[in-house]
Design a protein around this motif. Structure first.
Motif, mmCIF file in Angstrom:
data_model
loop_
_atom_site.group_PDB
_atom_site.id
_atom_site.type_symbol
_atom_site.label_atom_id
_atom_site.label_comp_id
_atom_site.label_asym_id
_atom_site.label_seq_id
_atom_site.Cartn_x
_atom_site.Cartn_y
_atom_site.Cartn_z
ATOM 1 N N LEU A 87 0.814 -1.210 0.000
ATOM 2 C CA LEU A 87 0.000 0.000 0.000
ATOM 3 C C LEU A 87 0.850 1.262 0.000
ATOM 4 N N MET A 88 1.991 1.231 0.690
ATOM 5 C CA MET A 88 2.853 2.414 0.670
ATOM 6 C C MET A 88 3.432 2.648 -0.722
ATOM 7 N N ALA A 89 3.661 1.569 -1.472
ATOM 8 C CA ALA A 89 4.215 1.708 -2.814
ATOM 9 C C ALA A 89 3.215 2.343 -3.776
ATOM 10 N N MET A 90 1.913 2.243 -3.476
ATOM 11 C CA MET A 90 0.893 2.812 -4.359
ATOM 12 C C MET A 90 0.237 4.053 -3.767
ATOM 13 N N SER A 91 0.897 4.705 -2.789
ATOM 14 C CA SER A 91 0.312 5.889 -2.155
ATOM 15 C C SER A 91 0.880 7.165 -2.752
ATOM 16 N N GLN A 105 -9.120 5.435 -1.874
ATOM 17 C CA GLN A 105 -8.908 5.071 -0.480
ATOM 18 C C GLN A 105 -8.019 6.095 0.218
ATOM 19 N N ALA A 106 -8.509 6.627 1.330
ATOM 20 C CA ALA A 106 -7.699 7.538 2.135
ATOM 21 C C ALA A 106 -6.816 6.739 3.083
ATOM 22 N N GLU A 137 -6.125 3.282 -6.659
ATOM 23 C CA GLU A 137 -7.058 3.994 -7.530
ATOM 24 C C GLU A 137 -8.516 3.723 -7.186
ATOM 25 N N ASP A 138 -8.784 2.992 -6.120
ATOM 26 C CA ASP A 138 -10.161 2.662 -5.778
ATOM 27 C C ASP A 138 -10.268 2.458 -4.273
ATOM 28 N N MET A 288 4.884 3.324 8.813
ATOM 29 C CA MET A 288 3.726 2.444 8.830
ATOM 30 C C MET A 288 2.584 3.148 8.122
ATOM 31 N N ILE A 289 1.596 2.373 7.687
ATOM 32 C CA ILE A 289 0.458 2.948 6.971
ATOM 33 C C ILE A 289 -0.834 2.502 7.627
#
Length: 520
Positions: A87-91, A105-106, A137-138, A288-289
């Motif tokens: 998730l961090m890689a796609m933020s 997604q926030a 993206e969703d 962390m995410i």
């Protein structure tokens, strides 16, 4: 606070009761696992755990493993489970007031190096600013506003809102989440920059979570940033599954953020925000995410707790007939030792069982509140030994009031001769999981004896809802040296004996010691 449930459910349909019960069960297991990992650091959290979260006693439910998605020839392979690194890689950065073109997604990315050393130990640090981000993206996680419930309790100058929230994995890939680190917040003006706020445990009450245009407030735990052997598949939220958690928000009337609580009863509904850490796949990293979901509360129901009713109580005496406009009650003092045990139990931590007899003040309080929901049935059970039998007493109570009632424990008291005070020297015994006496619980000084224990599970009982139980009368499992004739005790219920359901109501606000009401 969290975890999960039914697979492939239609998000438009309301959650069934078994879904919520199964969701609640897994947070208890999560906290027990985290308790062993936290070791000595857990003690510092116990004082706030009873305020921040609740717990449940049902067995954990582990969802079936999801099939690994099959990648296409042109797309990168998708992971079988999404972890923090994915998730961090796609933020990418998120800015206050700037909305995306479509649903996204926030989330929050937090730098653990910024946490002060004293807070970096297992435990929580208040109001940590983290980078606001969009993830992918969703939508990956959705808060279900229609399934989320809130109840408000007002006692004197203090207010409390208890929220049971429900989220759903809205994506197509399982998410590995950390339920023990989930943070719930009530905010009055979610789009503004914060001007006031407070934190207790894993909850926040604030005007807003935005600290500036690019950073939002959360509460971090060091455990949420680690991959640990105890984080098995029971922490994985499958696509379409629901997760449930509970949070308690308390504020004083003169607190500048009390208007958030007041809004729940008088003005516009506050917004609920839930931030859930995502577990990393590898070794702990410097960041962390957390996934973040929020929604305005749909409704907040009125509730009542023990201290509210106790303030309206009038004395009750032996021999008085039941009143149509009142509920029989007992006002009991709970010892410090039992308070400590209950704090652990409500927080989902291990606590050795203990019980003690207490003398309580009989009262009449406005009612009726709890009534007999279907009578008392006696069922016999054959045990392992050929000549030994136990009896089970099957009973039900119903909440006949118009309030949601905050409860903490249920038990059954059987008295063979309740019409007169008990002789000097008589004591209560615990026979199996039932409290019994071959005389009476009434004492010569007009008080009533009850058996209080360290056992506790706290939940709100809604108007019209029913609670059913089976109480065993198992020979030999006594808390005293007295030998009880089970057959004679059961036979007394056909004559002058009485079986009384005792429902404990805790105080609704935090205090060093809390009185408890028990309802016959």
């Amino acid at each position: 606070m969290v975890d999960a449930l039914t697979r492939g459910a239609d998000p438009a349909e309301p959650l069934s009761p078994d879904v919520v019960v199964r969701a609640r069960s897994r947070i208890a297991a999560a906290r027990r696992r985290r308790a062993s990992w936290w070791a000595g650091g857990s003690v510092a959290l116990l004082a706030i755990a009873a305020v921040a979260v609740g717990t449940w006693a049902a067995p954990p439910v582990v969802p079936a493993a999801a099939a690994t998605p099959t990648p296409s020839e042109t797309a990168d392979p998708l992971p079988a489970v999404l972890h923090a690194e994915d998730l961090m890689a796609m933020s990418e950065p998120r800015t206050r007031g700037v909305e995306p073109e479509g649903p996204r997604q926030a989330g929050l990315v937090c730098n653990l190096d910024d946490v002060p050393p004293e807070s970096a130990r297992p435990g929580a640090t208040a109001g940590t600013p983290c980078d606001a981000v969009w993830v992918g993206e969703d939508m990956l996680l959705r808060l279900e506003p229609e399934a989320t419930t809130a109840t408000t309790y007002v006692v004197g100058d203090a207010s409390q809102v208890r929220v049971m929230w429900v989220v759903r994995n809205a994506g197509s890939i399982p998410l590995q989440l950390d339920p023990a680190g989930a943070v719930a917040s009530l905010v009055a003006d979610p789009g503004s920059v914060a001007t006031s706020g407070s934190q207790s445990g894993l909850t926040q009450v604030a005007s807003s979570l935005w600290q500036d245009d690019h950073h939002r407030s959360t509460v971090l735990t060091r455990g949420a940033a680690t991959s640990d052997s105890s984080l098995d598949d029971s922490w994985i939220l499958q696509p379409g599954e629901y997760a449930s958690g509970e949070a308690t928000f308390i504020t004083e009337r003169d607190d500048p953020v009390s208007r958030v609580i007041d809004a729940a009863t008088r003005f516009t509904m506050p917004t609920l925000s839930v931030q859930i850490p995502v577990v990393p796949l590898g070794a702990p990293a410097g960041s962390m995410i957390l996934l973040e979901v929020e929604s305005q509360l749909v409704t907040v129901d009125p509730g009542t707790a023990g201290d509210t009713l106790a303030s309206m109580g009038v004395p009750r005496r032996l021999g008085e007939e039941p009143r149509a406009d009142a509920q029989a009650a007992l006002l009991c003092e709970i010892s410090d030792a039992l308070v400590e045990g209950r704090t652990l139990a409500i927080a989902g931590e291990f606590s050795s069982y203990s019980a003690e007899e207490s003398s309580c003040t009989p009262l009449w309080v406005p009612g009726p509140i709890f009534v007999d929901g279907g009578g008392l049935d006696v069922v016999g059970d054959e045990l392992a030994t050929p000549d030994a039998t136990s009896q089970r007493l099957v009973w039900t109570v119903e909440n006949r009031s118009t309030w949601t009632v905050l409860t903490e424990n249920f038990s059954l008291l059987v008295e063979a001769a309740p019409a007169s005070p008990r002789p000097d020297g008589d004591v209560l015994s615990r026979l199996g999981d039932t409290v019994v006496t071959e005389s009476s619980a009434w004492m010569a000084d007009g008080r009533r004896a009850v058996m209080l224990s360290s056992q506790a599970w706290r939940f709100g009982m809604e108007p019209g809802s029913m609670f059913g139980a089976e109480s065993t009368l198992f020979p030999g499992m006594l808390t005293s040296t007295d030998v009880v004739d089970v057959d004679e005790l059961v036979e007394s219920l056909n004559g002058d004996g009485a079986a009384t359901a005792l429902i404990e109501l805790p105080c609704s606000v935090h205090r060093p010691r809390c009185s408890s009401l028990r309802y016959p």
